[in-house]
Design a protein around this motif. Structure first.
Motif, short mmCIF file in Angstrom:
data_model
loop_
_atom_site.label_atom_id
_atom_site.label_comp_id
_atom_site.label_asym_id
_atom_site.label_seq_id
_atom_site.Cartn_x
_atom_site.Cartn_y
_atom_site.Cartn_z
N THR A 185 0.83 -1.20 0.00
CA THR A 185 0.00 0.00 0.00
C THR A 185 0.86 1.26 0.00
OG1 THR A 185 -1.78 -1.14 1.19
CG2 THR A 185 -1.78 1.27 1.25
N LEU A 186 1.89 1.28 0.83
CA LEU A 186 2.77 2.44 0.90
C LEU A 186 3.48 2.66 -0.44
CD1 LEU A 186 4.34 1.89 4.45
CD2 LEU A 186 2.55 3.52 3.81
N ARG A 187 3.88 1.56 -1.06
CA ARG A 187 4.54 1.67 -2.36
C ARG A 187 3.56 2.21 -3.41
NH1 ARG A 187 5.88 -3.29 -3.05
NH2 ARG A 187 4.11 -3.86 -4.38
N ASP A 188 2.36 1.66 -3.43
CA ASP A 188 1.37 2.09 -4.42
C ASP A 188 0.99 3.56 -4.23
OD1 ASP A 188 1.40 -0.48 -5.38
OD2 ASP A 188 -0.50 -1.08 -4.42
N GLU A 189 0.97 4.02 -2.99
CA GLU A 189 0.56 5.40 -2.70
C GLU A 189 1.74 6.36 -2.62
OE1 GLU A 189 -2.44 6.47 -2.68
OE2 GLU A 189 -3.41 4.51 -2.86
N ASN A 190 2.94 5.85 -2.87
CA ASN A 190 4.17 6.66 -2.82
C ASN A 190 4.29 7.40 -1.48
OD1 ASN A 190 6.60 7.71 -3.78
ND2 ASN A 190 5.61 9.52 -4.67
N PHE B 56 0.44 15.04 13.20
CA PHE B 56 0.11 13.81 13.93
C PHE B 56 1.12 12.69 13.69
CE2 PHE B 56 -3.88 12.34 16.11
CZ PHE B 56 -4.20 13.56 16.65
N TYR B 57 1.45 11.99 14.76
CA TYR B 57 2.12 10.70 14.67
C TYR B 57 1.02 9.66 14.87
CZ TYR B 57 6.26 13.58 15.69
OH TYR B 57 7.24 14.54 15.67
N LEU B 58 0.51 9.15 13.77
CA LEU B 58 -0.63 8.25 13.80
C LEU B 58 -0.13 6.82 13.91
CD1 LEU B 58 -3.74 8.67 13.59
CD2 LEU B 58 -3.54 8.07 11.18
N LEU B 59 -0.30 6.22 15.09
CA LEU B 59 0.30 4.93 15.38
C LEU B 59 -0.65 3.78 15.06
CD1 LEU B 59 2.65 3.95 18.17
CD2 LEU B 59 0.63 2.54 17.86
N LEU B 60 -0.10 2.78 14.33
CA LEU B 60 -0.79 1.54 14.00
C LEU B 60 0.16 0.38 14.30
CD1 LEU B 60 -2.07 2.75 10.51
CD2 LEU B 60 -3.44 2.67 12.60
N HIS B 61 -0.33 -0.82 14.18
CA HIS B 61 0.50 -1.99 14.42
C HIS B 61 0.69 -2.77 13.12
CE1 HIS B 61 -0.73 -0.96 18.52
NE2 HIS B 61 0.38 -1.58 18.91
N ILE B 62 1.89 -3.30 12.93
CA ILE B 62 2.19 -4.02 11.70
C ILE B 62 1.56 -5.42 11.70
CG2 ILE B 62 4.37 -5.07 12.47
CD1 ILE B 62 5.49 -4.30 9.66
N GLY B 63 1.14 -5.85 12.86
CA GLY B 63 0.45 -7.14 12.97
C GLY B 63 -0.28 -7.21 14.29
N THR B 64 -1.26 -8.11 14.38
CA THR B 64 -2.04 -8.23 15.61
C THR B 64 -2.35 -9.69 15.90
OG1 THR B 64 -4.18 -8.07 14.48
CG2 THR B 64 -3.16 -5.99 15.17
N ASP B 65 -2.79 -9.92 17.09
CA ASP B 65 -3.21 -11.24 17.52
C ASP B 65 -4.29 -11.79 16.57
OD1 ASP B 65 -4.89 -13.20 19.14
OD2 ASP B 65 -3.27 -12.79 20.58
N SER B 66 -4.27 -13.09 16.33
CA SER B 66 -5.22 -13.70 15.40
C SER B 66 -6.66 -13.56 15.87
CB SER B 66 -4.88 -15.18 15.20
OG SER B 66 -4.94 -15.88 16.44
N ARG B 67 -6.84 -13.30 17.17
CA ARG B 67 -8.19 -13.14 17.69
C ARG B 67 -8.86 -11.86 17.20
NH1 ARG B 67 -6.73 -14.54 23.90
NH2 ARG B 67 -4.74 -13.67 23.12
N ARG B 68 -8.05 -10.91 16.66
CA ARG B 68 -8.65 -9.73 16.03
C ARG B 68 -8.87 -10.06 14.55
NH1 ARG B 68 -9.17 -4.10 17.03
NH2 ARG B 68 -9.74 -3.06 15.08
N ARG B 69 -10.14 -10.09 14.17
CA ARG B 69 -10.46 -10.51 12.80
C ARG B 69 -10.62 -9.30 11.86
NH1 ARG B 69 -10.89 -15.72 13.21
NH2 ARG B 69 -11.68 -16.72 15.11
N ASP B 70 -11.06 -8.15 12.39
CA ASP B 70 -11.21 -6.98 11.52
C ASP B 70 -9.91 -6.17 11.57
OD1 ASP B 70 -11.72 -6.33 14.19
OD2 ASP B 70 -12.92 -4.57 13.65
N LYS B 71 -8.96 -6.57 10.76
CA LYS B 71 -7.63 -5.96 10.77
C LYS B 71 -7.70 -4.53 10.21
CE LYS B 71 -5.62 -9.98 11.84
NZ LYS B 71 -4.87 -10.24 13.08
N PHE B 72 -7.23 -3.59 11.00
CA PHE B 72 -7.33 -2.20 10.55
C PHE B 72 -6.42 -1.92 9.37
CE2 PHE B 72 -6.39 2.35 10.63
CZ PHE B 72 -7.68 2.87 10.62
N TYR B 73 -5.30 -2.66 9.27
CA TYR B 73 -4.37 -2.36 8.18
C TYR B 73 -4.99 -2.64 6.81
CZ TYR B 73 -3.26 -7.38 8.96
OH TYR B 73 -3.32 -8.74 9.14
#
Length: 831
Positions: free
Chosen positions: A638-643, A792-809
């Motif tokens: 995504t980052l590559r596609d959006e430059n 803003f420093y908008l913080l996200l996670h590069i991965g999450t526990d499998s119990r989270r099914r709606d992945k924000f990334y």
């Protein structure tokens, strides 16, 4: 000078008395500081200098108002003898994040007053513009009178069909220094620096003067007025395509010190000679210069005209068009005979012996981009860049007077900004190599002094600090930030003599008062803002003609076999102000003030930077990772596609995980920032009682060092990744201070949205935040807050526990599209 020294001594004696400190005057130890001051979050270092064998073990910061100790540290690094001193050491108080006025106390010795706040550089660049206005020829706003209005008559122009003594209007511009010669090469360089200063830092400058330099606003920043004064004179020095002059007047100017007037010592009334650029050696009297071509001076015209054309395009289109036309003809002139043009001298051997020119051609070709995109010009600039990768003096400990000019390669900076990928990296490496060559000398002494003590050493010092700053800007690397600051500090008092090298700045400190200047010597006129030449090697000083001090040497105890500096009218080698050096300093001061402005616009909490510049529509996407990386490939694509470039903070656990190595390498290759997030993802302080530490300083240091050791396997060095994001995004002031003591900057996410909760899953109950809820929180904050998501420093996670099914990334493409539509640019946190 004596008056200022007595005032300073009185202050120190009062403080000494108030603390009942016994000072052994025979010990002869001093603490040298930047008299102008230090920004709160910048590099803050003083230098201990002693004629004894003493080196303090610790130091204290004492509040000037309360007389209380506010900071104590053991951060003292000894370097041994230097110049007149038997012992020197660097006293590093960068870890102190307070603001105010203080004294450094070490072994009973107190420093001059140390000022720490984010306004210390405010107005300094405008202050130095005073000297530029005072140097004006033609109409001089300081004197409210005119001089040199009859210039001038041409010489050497027969190849262009110009008879000797033909009149050309060349009145205007700036006098070069305390003499009234005017050189195209220094004037064009000064003009370019002023134009750059306005282009890069427009908010720093005020409008208090008219175009003629007299009081009154004209709707234009004063620095742009001053730059136009230079451009207008350059236009006169290049009146037609095949006519260009290198110099107005010559060293016959030196017959006397006088307030500028109409001079008549050149044999043609009040007209002064104009030296045509022939590309061939020129001789007047017994001195033959070593001119080989037309490029060095004409290329400087080109770059100044092109930059001026771009800056005036929206406010004065006819003037912009004229400058663009002149830029093209100046480039034509530069290409007539590749080589260097030196100045002419009649009675003395002090020729500006410029010996390099491809750097000027690189900048000229890079500047074509300012008026019109031109791939051929860019390719030519790259070719010139490869011919002189580093300015030659950087690898030397001496050079002739103005042998390598400008003192750094401005073209590398302007060209690199136009490039990307391997081509940009190559240009950046040229800067790095030059800095490392100076660093090899600088790292052996406490002042971090690696600049040679040649004539105009202060000009080289300012230029070198600019190169360090540009390298950091281009690459994001903080590797040389302390070296850059040390060179800046040197100019303002952190040097063996303990004096600022700028007349009147700061007005409370020790600054030149008896420079080699007719203004001060004959009329006691202040030359506010003038940067003096600076110290020279003692053997150079002893070899110069006609130097005789006019009074006692007040810095006698700080002179040495290495170098000398005198605040004395009789010493033209160390204490004469220069116009072009001051113009360079104006750029550097503007950069420093802008940096402090940006810091003021940032948000800090418990010592950590939690938001960038809230006045700018820029966002930094920040991703953290410890044990999960399931979103890595999708995020990377995504980052590559959006430059878009983003910032990733990983634990040592993450960097060592064999399953993540390929991803990390791809992130690095794509140009994203990779930083530290602790080694073992330790919890540093208690959730409920934040001041309660759960680790010792040793545990913290060891954990952080292990994190960086893991990063080393990917070629990520600590000094190139100086931002640290704490584990669990949880820290306190102790963690902030420990981070600073490691030379790092603590950062954290900007609160206000729910983005950092993208790791939660339904089983966590009330803590769970769905992807829709997170996205809505970002939109709501942007729409309802005054500055939206600025900085803003908008913080996200590069991965999450499998119990989270709606992945924000998975919503990252949608998020980036939304942010771009809202006018935000997205970039690395270190940019």
């Amino acid at each position: 000078m004596l008056k200022q020294t007595l005032q300073l001594s009185t202050i120190i004696l009062i403080v000494l008395s108030s603390f009942s400190i016994k000072n052994d005057l025979a010990d002869q130890s001093w603490i040298r500081i930047n008299l102008l001051g230090y920004p709160v979050n910048g590099s803050k270092v003083a230098v201990w200098a002693s004629k004894s064998d003493k080196v303090p073990v610790l130091f204290e910061l004492i509040d000037e108002r309360t007389k209380k100790v506010v900071y104590t540290s053991l951060n003292i690094k000894s370097f041994g003898a230097y110049g007149p001193f038997r012992q020197t050491a660097r006293i590093n108080f960068s870890g102190f994040r307070g603001s105010g006025k203080f004294f450094i106390k070490a072994d009973g010795i107190l420093s001059p007053l140390v000022i720490i706040n984010d306004d210390v550089y405010k107005g300094a660049a405008d202050f130095c513009l005073r000297y530029m206005r005072q140097q004006r020829s033609g109409f001089n706003p300081y004197l409210k009178d005119s001089c040199h209005t009859h210039d001038g008559f041409s010489l050497y122009g027969t190849q262009a069909g110009i008879k000797d003594s033909t009149y050309f209007d060349a009145s205007g511009g700036w006098h070069d220094a305390s003499d009234y010669l005017q050189y195209s090469t220094t004037s064009a360089n000064a003009t370019y620096h002023l134009l750059m200063a306005y282009r890069d830092f427009p908010s720093v400058f005020t409008d208090e003067k008219q175009a003629n330099g007299l009081d009154g606003k004209n709707g234009k920043a004063d620095v742009l007025d001053e730059a136009k004064w230079g451009l207008d004179w350059l236009l006169k020095m290049h009146p037609k395509k095949k006519i260009m002059f290198n110099q107005l007047a010559d060293d016959r100017d030196h017959i006397s010190m006088r307030i500028p007037k109409e001079d008549n010592q050149y044999g043609k009334g009040f007209e002064r000679p104009l030296y045509f650029i022939t590309g061939e050696p020129q001789q007047r009297g017994k001195f033959l210069n070593a001119t080989t071509g037309t490029s060095s001076t004409a290329a400087k015209f080109t770059s100044a005209f092109n930059l001026g054309a771009s800056l005036f395009k929206t406010t004065d289109r006819p003037y912009s068009a004229l400058l663009e036309k002149k830029g093209k003809s100046a480039l034509w002139f530069a290409l007539q005979k590749p080589g260097v043009t030196q100045t002419a001298s009649v009675k003395s051997p002090y020729i500006y012996a410029e010996d390099n020119w491809v750097d000027d051609m690189e900048l000229a070709m890079a500047s074509v981009e300012f008026t019109k995109s031109n791939s051929k010009a860019q390719a030519a600039a790259l070719s010139y860049a490869a011919q002189e990768t580093t300015t030659p003096w950087l690898a030397k400990d001496t050079a002739a007077h103005y042998q390598y000019y400008p003192f750094i390669n401005l073209g590398h900076y302007e060209l690199a900004k136009q490039l990307s990928g391997s081509k940009r990296n190559e240009i950046e490496s040229y800067y790095k190599l030059g800095i490392e060559q100076v660093w090899a000398r600088a790292k052996t002494n406490a002042f971090y002094r690696g600049v040679p003590f040649i004539w105009c050493s202060n000009n080289l010092t300012v230029a070198f600090a600019m190169q360090c700053k540009w390298y950091e800007e281009l690459t994001g690397s903080k590797q040389f930030s302390e070296l850059e600051q040390a060179n800046f500090d040197w100019i303002f008092g952190c040097n063996p003599w303990g004096t600022s090298m700028v007349y009147g700045l700061p007005d409370w400190g020790d600054t030149p008062v008896d420079p080699h200047s007719a203004f001060t010597h004959l009329k006691n006129y202040p030359i506010d803002g003038g940067l003096v030449d600076g110290p020279v090697y003692t053997n150079i000083y002893k070899s110069l003609i006609g130097i005789k001090l006019s009074g006692a040497d007040e810095y006698a105890e700080f002179q040495s076999d290495l170098a000398v500096y005198h605040d004395d009218y009789g010493d033209y080698s160390t204490n004469e102000p220069t116009m072009d050096g001051t113009a360079s300093l104006i750029y550097l001061l503007a950069a420093k003030e802008h940096q402090a402005q940006s810091t003021r616009s940032k948000t800090y909490s418990l010592g950590a930077n939690i938001r960038g510049d809230s006045t700018v529509r820029k966002i930094s996407l920040v991703f953290t990772g410890d044990e999960f990386a399931d979103g890595g490939e999708m995020i990377l694509k995504t980052l590559r596609d959006e430059n878009v470039k983003a910032s990733f903070f990983f634990t040592g656990n993450f960097y060592r995980n064999p399953n993540f190595k390929s991803l990390i390498k791809k992130l690095k290759a794509a140009g994203h920032y990779l930083g530290a997030h602790s080694d073992k993802h330790l919890q540093y302080c208690d959730w409920k009682n934040r001041d309660s530490l759960l680790v010792t300083k040793n545990q913290f240091d060891e954990d952080l060092e292990a994190n960086y050791a893991a990063m080393e396997s990917f070629g990520i060095k600590k000094n190139n990744a100086t931002y640290f994001l704490p584990p669990f995004e949880w820290y306190n002031e102790s963690i902030s201070n420990w981070t600073a003591q490691q030379g790092l900057k603590l950062v954290n996410f900007t609160p206000g949205t729910r983005s950092n909760a993208d790791y939660t899953y339904p089983e966590l109950g009330k803590s769970y935040r769905s992807t829709d809820e997170i996205f809505t929180s970002i939109q709501t904050y942007n729409e309802q807050k005054a500055n939206g998501l600025n900085g803003f420093y908008l913080l996200l996670h590069i991965g999450t526990d499998s119990r989270r099914r709606d992945k924000f990334y998975t919503q990252l493409p949608k998020l980036i599209l939304y942010l771009k539509k809202e006018g935000y640019s997205l970039g690395r946190i270190d940019k």
